[in-house]
Each structure stands twice: as C-alpha cells, then as structure tokens.
Design an enzyme around this catalytic site. Structure first.
Site, PDB file in Angstrom:
ATOM      1  N   HIS A 119       0.699  -1.134   0.478  1.00  0.00           N
ATOM      2  CA  HIS A 119      -0.176   0.204   0.005  1.00  0.00           C
ATOM      3  C   HIS A 119       0.580   1.079   0.091  1.00  0.00           C
ATOM      4  O   HIS A 119       1.594   1.349   0.696  1.00  0.00           O
ATOM      5  CB  HIS A 119      -0.951  -0.477   1.158  1.00  0.00           C
ATOM      6  N   GLU A 187      -4.134   1.993  -7.242  1.00  0.00           N
ATOM      7  CA  GLU A 187      -4.249   3.411  -6.455  1.00  0.00           C
ATOM      8  C   GLU A 187      -3.170   3.970  -6.572  1.00  0.00           C
ATOM      9  O   GLU A 187      -2.366   4.792  -5.887  1.00  0.00           O
ATOM     10  CB  GLU A 187      -4.003   2.650  -4.497  1.00  0.00           C
TER      11      GLU A 187
HETATM   12  O1  LIG Z   1      -6.141   3.362   0.289  1.00  0.00           O
HETATM   13  C1  LIG Z   1      -7.119   3.467  -0.435  1.00  0.00           C
HETATM   14  C2  LIG Z   1      -7.496   1.649  -0.067  1.00  0.00           C
HETATM   15  O2  LIG Z   1      -7.099   1.419  -0.186  1.00  0.00           O
HETATM   16  C3  LIG Z   1      -8.104   4.684  -0.386  1.00  0.00           C
HETATM   17  O3  LIG Z   1      -8.666   5.185   0.597  1.00  0.00           O
HETATM   18  P1  LIG Z   1     -10.004   6.579   0.305  1.00  0.00           P
HETATM   19  O4  LIG Z   1     -10.758   5.154  -0.227  1.00  0.00           O
HETATM   20  O5  LIG Z   1     -10.078   6.532   1.777  1.00  0.00           O
HETATM   21  O6  LIG Z   1      -9.211   7.474  -0.480  1.00  0.00           O
END
Ligand SMILES: O=C(CO)COP(=O)(O)O
Length: 274
Positions: A119, A187
């Site tokens: 992450h 992401e």
């Molecule tokens: O990091 C995330 C999921 O792993 C996304 O976070 P948000 O949905 O709060 O933007």
C-alpha cells in the site's frame, strides 16, 4: 536493481503487448475490499459486521487493523457471512526477532485469507520498496494467502508524465518469480483520501495499460487477474467504475468505514445485479 538488459527486454514485451486486445471481464471475479487502515475498536467492528450484508456475485473482503483480525473472522463465521478477512500488511520473514511484526503463517493461522501488500502508505511512511513487496508476496503465497498488491503513482509522477513508467517498474519489481494468482489494486496516490478520485475513464485507461503489462509478464494468465481501483471511491461514484471492462472491483478506505455506504458499493459490483 534490475539488470538493464532485462528491463529493456520487458519494455519491448510491453510494447508488443500494447497492440493486443486482452480483456474478458466476465471471466474475472469482482471484489469489494474494505481497507479500514488504523480505524475501529472491537465494539465498532462488532456493530459493523452485524449491519453489513454481503451479496452474491462479488467477493467481499474486510481488512481491519491487526488486533481485530481474529475476532472479525470469528464473528463473520458465527453469522454465516461470506465476508472474508484480510490483513493490511505482513512481514517478509518466516519468523524471528522482528518486534511488532506479524508473519504470513500467523495470519493464516487466525483465519485470514487475504493480505494487502505494498500500500502506498506503507511505501511512503515505512519505506517499503519493490523488493520487499516482492518478498512479502512470496511469503503470503507460500502460506496460502491471496496478496492484494497495490501500485500507484504520486501527483508529481503523474504531472511529469511518469505514470506508465512508475507502474511498470512497480509491477516488474513486485512480480519477480511470482507464478500464483493475486489481486492487483491500482491506487493513484493523489486520489487516496483526497476526495478527488480518478475519473472512471482515467482509471479504465490505466487499468488497460496495467493488464497489458501483466500480459507481457505473465502471458494469458493476465486475463484472469482482477484489477481493482482505489482512491476516494464512495457510494456515489462506484457505479461509474463498475461499468468499465478492466475495473474488476474496488479497494475502499474512508467510505468502507460505514457499513451502509460499503454495502451500496458492494451492490454495485455484484455481477448479475448491474
Ligand atoms: O487507500 C485506499 C484503500 O486502500 C483508499 O482510501 P480512500 O478510499 O479513503 O481514498
């Protein structure tokens, strides 16, 4: 560091793969995955799990903080829920003197089925690099956990036209010698927790690129890999993402903390319900 010759070879494979159309969305599993990050107490978790209803046609995974992994799994089981439990991180070693860390076998032992790896918050605040990410993936697979591998570019990288290069480097680094299945989550760092999600079209075009890189690296196996979008997904914008052929679900932070909101997101990704 990757050998330059290997890097050039892979880049050529990616270029070749860019000519191919490789999507087959119906064959892939849809996921709605909640990353609670460092949120929720035991009692909050218990209330949430009682409220949350899963749906057919979508795999739902809750990733609570580590102190809740075991009770959340137990509670979901007692309720006859189909929700699975995932961890937010894992250490790359089997076991040993790593104060504060948790191994893949320990996660498996308490009923986890999934683990988020790489992450951007781990990369940013805990200096995780692609090599560590690769080792963590190997540990997870060795213990029978499904890795949820996260990749994404920062705003600076995006603005300087580096997105594809960054994603390719992260993928090549993470996937060295990996021949088991995994879930991939794109992401974009600039969309996480900002309220500014990528548009569905932006995400689709990046996912299509990612799938082509996966095809170059894994061949036909890339067809079956679910690629999730994450970054400010909520119950209003989820439907747009679900329409895209290369978006096979979502990894949700903030909006997953509320059972009602997350349930709406789950419903959007339930195949047959769209
Ligand atoms: O990091 C995330 C999921 O792993 C996304 O976070 P948000 O949905 O709060 O933007």
């Amino acid at each position: 560091m990757m050998d330059q010759a290997i890097k050039s070879y892979i880049e050529q494979m990616v270029r070749d793969a860019l000519g191919q159309s490789v999507t087959s969305p119906s064959a892939r599993t849809n996921y709605a995955i909640a990353n609670w990050k460092m949120n929720k107490t035991f009692s909050e978790m218990a209330v949430y799990l009682q409220e949350l209803k899963s749906k057919e046609g979508v795999s739902v995974v809750i990733c609570p903080p580590s102190q809740l992994l075991y009770p959340a799994g137990l509670m979901a089981k007692q309720q006859g829920s189909t929700v699975s439990i995932g961890a937010q991180n894992v250490h790359e070693a089997d076991k040993g003197a790593y104060t504060g860390e948790v191994s893949a076998s320990m996660l498996k032992d308490i009923g986890c089925a999934y683990v988020i790896i790489g992450h951007s918050e781990r990369r940013q605040y805990f200096n995780e690099n692609d090599q560590q990410v690769n080792q963590k993936i190997k540990q997870a697979i060795k213990e029978g956990l499904t890795p949820i591998i996260c990749i994404g570019e920062t705003i600076e990288q995006k603005n300087s036209g580096q997105t594809e290069k960054v994603l390719t480097t992260q993928l090549v680094g993470a996937l060295q010698d990996i021949d088991s299945d995994f879930i991939l989550a794109y992401e974009p760092v600039w969309a996480i927790g900002t309220g500014e999600s990528a548009t569905a079209e932006q995400a689709q075009s990046t996912h299509a690129y990612i799938r082509k890189v996966l095809t170059a690296l894994l061949g036909g196996r890339a067809e079956g890999i679910s690629i999730l979008y994450g970054g400010s997904v909520n119950d209003k914008n989820a439907a747009e993402f679900s329409q895209m052929p290369d978006i096979d679900g979502v990894l949700v932070g903030g909006a997953s903390l509320n059972a009602e909101s997350f349930e709406k997101i789950i419903a959007v990704f339930a195949k047959g319900d769209m």
